[in-house]
Structures are given as structure tokens and as C-alpha cells.
Design a protein around this motif. Sequence first.
Motif, PDB file in Angstrom:
ATOM      1  N   PHE A  33       0.834  -1.208   0.000  1.00  0.00           N
ATOM      2  CA  PHE A  33       0.000   0.000   0.000  1.00  0.00           C
ATOM      3  C   PHE A  33       0.868   1.258   0.000  1.00  0.00           C
ATOM      4  O   PHE A  33       0.614   2.201  -0.753  1.00  0.00           O
ATOM      5  CB  PHE A  33      -0.952   0.023   1.202  1.00  0.00           C
ATOM      6  CG  PHE A  33      -1.766   1.276   1.276  1.00  0.00           C
ATOM      7  CD1 PHE A  33      -2.816   1.486   0.401  1.00  0.00           C
ATOM      8  CD2 PHE A  33      -1.466   2.264   2.202  1.00  0.00           C
ATOM      9  CE1 PHE A  33      -3.560   2.653   0.438  1.00  0.00           C
ATOM     10  CE2 PHE A  33      -2.195   3.433   2.256  1.00  0.00           C
ATOM     11  CZ  PHE A  33      -3.252   3.637   1.377  1.00  0.00           C
ATOM     12  N   ARG A  43      -5.080   7.860  -2.507  1.00  0.00           N
ATOM     13  CA  ARG A  43      -5.392   6.791  -1.556  1.00  0.00           C
ATOM     14  C   ARG A  43      -6.294   5.717  -2.167  1.00  0.00           C
ATOM     15  O   ARG A  43      -6.035   4.529  -2.012  1.00  0.00           O
ATOM     16  CB  ARG A  43      -6.058   7.402  -0.320  1.00  0.00           C
ATOM     17  CG  ARG A  43      -6.165   6.441   0.833  1.00  0.00           C
ATOM     18  CD  ARG A  43      -6.657   7.130   2.068  1.00  0.00           C
ATOM     19  NE  ARG A  43      -5.929   7.145   3.275  1.00  0.00           N
ATOM     20  CZ  ARG A  43      -4.814   6.566   3.625  1.00  0.00           C
ATOM     21  NH1 ARG A  43      -4.175   5.854   2.773  1.00  0.00           N
ATOM     22  NH2 ARG A  43      -4.286   6.658   4.809  1.00  0.00           N
ATOM     23  N   GLU A  44      -7.349   6.129  -2.844  1.00  0.00           N
ATOM     24  CA  GLU A  44      -8.292   5.154  -3.415  1.00  0.00           C
ATOM     25  C   GLU A  44      -7.618   4.295  -4.480  1.00  0.00           C
ATOM     26  O   GLU A  44      -7.809   3.077  -4.523  1.00  0.00           O
ATOM     27  CB  GLU A  44      -9.528   5.856  -4.000  1.00  0.00           C
ATOM     28  CG  GLU A  44     -10.434   6.488  -2.962  1.00  0.00           C
ATOM     29  CD  GLU A  44      -9.912   7.829  -2.424  1.00  0.00           C
ATOM     30  OE1 GLU A  44      -9.150   8.525  -3.139  1.00  0.00           O
ATOM     31  OE2 GLU A  44     -10.235   8.164  -1.271  1.00  0.00           O
ATOM     32  N   GLU A  47      -5.304   1.812  -2.818  1.00  0.00           N
ATOM     33  CA  GLU A  47      -6.030   0.677  -2.241  1.00  0.00           C
ATOM     34  C   GLU A  47      -6.433  -0.319  -3.319  1.00  0.00           C
ATOM     35  O   GLU A  47      -6.280  -1.534  -3.153  1.00  0.00           O
ATOM     36  CB  GLU A  47      -7.274   1.176  -1.488  1.00  0.00           C
ATOM     37  CG  GLU A  47      -6.934   1.876  -0.185  1.00  0.00           C
ATOM     38  CD  GLU A  47      -8.124   2.570   0.467  1.00  0.00           C
ATOM     39  OE1 GLU A  47      -9.237   2.569  -0.119  1.00  0.00           O
ATOM     40  OE2 GLU A  47      -7.944   3.110   1.568  1.00  0.00           O
ATOM     41  N   SER A  50      -3.368  -2.123  -4.558  1.00  0.00           N
ATOM     42  CA  SER A  50      -2.917  -3.098  -3.550  1.00  0.00           C
ATOM     43  C   SER A  50      -3.718  -4.387  -3.663  1.00  0.00           C
ATOM     44  O   SER A  50      -3.155  -5.488  -3.651  1.00  0.00           O
ATOM     45  CB  SER A  50      -3.064  -2.518  -2.144  1.00  0.00           C
ATOM     46  OG  SER A  50      -2.217  -1.409  -1.978  1.00  0.00           O
ATOM     47  N   GLN A  51      -5.035  -4.244  -3.798  1.00  0.00           N
ATOM     48  CA  GLN A  51      -5.880  -5.435  -3.955  1.00  0.00           C
ATOM     49  C   GLN A  51      -5.539  -6.177  -5.241  1.00  0.00           C
ATOM     50  O   GLN A  51      -5.405  -7.416  -5.241  1.00  0.00           O
ATOM     51  CB  GLN A  51      -7.357  -5.031  -3.951  1.00  0.00           C
ATOM     52  CG  GLN A  51      -7.836  -4.546  -2.601  1.00  0.00           C
ATOM     53  CD  GLN A  51      -9.250  -3.975  -2.652  1.00  0.00           C
ATOM     54  OE1 GLN A  51      -9.874  -3.899  -3.708  1.00  0.00           O
ATOM     55  NE2 GLN A  51      -9.744  -3.564  -1.499  1.00  0.00           N
TER      56      GLN A  51
END
Length: 196
Positions: A33, A43-44, A47, A50-51
Motif C-alpha cells: 500500500f 489513496r483510493e 487501495e 494493492s488489492q
Amino acid sequence: MTTDQETAIINQIIEGNTQAFAVLVDRYKDLVFTLALRMLKNREEAEEVSQDTFIKVYKALAKFKGDSKLSTWVYKVAYNTCLDSIKKNKNRYNEVTIDSFSEHQLKTVGNALDVLEEKEQQKTIQECLQQLTSKDSFLLTLFYFEELSLEEISKVVNMEANTVKVNIHRARKRLGNILKQKLEPETIQNYERARS
């Protein structure tokens, strides 16, 4: 995590053990992240990337040959996933030009950092890292915060170790320029407060 532990976890994941995969995700999620946030500066998106990174890791784990450490391979998947996201979204990030830096200027930046408290230093450095390009921020994070060697970073970003070294040197200069611009007003304010 030792090589034997990595091998055991990889084998368990390939056999379908979801708890073993949860261990792997838990071990690397914060770093993945952070690296994504450094590159994407959102940030979004970080995320989401990262997924996506862990989905790709899960699907490709059977192909992991063990040529490098598992962590290096995970960083490489994260890096490539970030690059894909940047291409897809065609984001543009701030670029900071390299000013010629004298040894005196570098010492001044170092002295200015000494004035700040440790927490303020960390906050300031994080803010300044956000102003760097994705690549610069990513390389500095791997080298200084994750303490990866030049060889390990070269495997992550598919560059020769010498090229990585040059890029890190240039990124440090850019960061120094940003820090200098940020710290000079704060240093002056601290000096004036101390004199009054």
C-alpha cells in the motif's frame, strides 16, 4: 521470513490454504500500500492497486521460481501493477527539476533537518516524498525505508543496478531541493522565535 518458511507458505497457498495466503497478505499489505501510494499519490487508487497486486500474486504464485526473495517478487508485482494503473489513468505527476547542488547547500539541508523534531522530520519527509515523481518516490522508499539493496531494487524495476544507483542519486537531489524549499522558511521562523 526465511526461505524455508516462504517455500512452506507458497506450497500451502498453491494447495489452496487460504489462511496461508492471509499470512502472506498480512506480511506485505502495508508495504504494498505504501509503495502504491508513493507512486499513485491517491489513496483510493493505491487501495485498488494493492488489492489487484495480491490477486495477481495469488494467481501467479505457482510460477514463482524463487530466483529472488518472495518480498522482492511481491514488490515487483506491485510496481508493475502501479505502472499499469498509471498508463490506464494517464495521470500526470509533478516533476521537480534538478538544481545544481553544492556541498554547502546539502549541509544546510542537513543542518535544517537537525532543527526539526523527529516526528516533524518524518511528516516533512513524507510530504516532500509526495511531491516527487512516482518512480523517484518508489525508489527512495525501497532503498531508504525498506533497505533493499541496489541489486534487489534492480530486480523489482527491471533496471541495471548501476542505473538504479544513478536514479536514486538524482531522486535524492530532487528530494533535497524540495526539502530545502520547505525547510528554509521553517528554519527562519524557528530562528526568529528563539531570538524573541
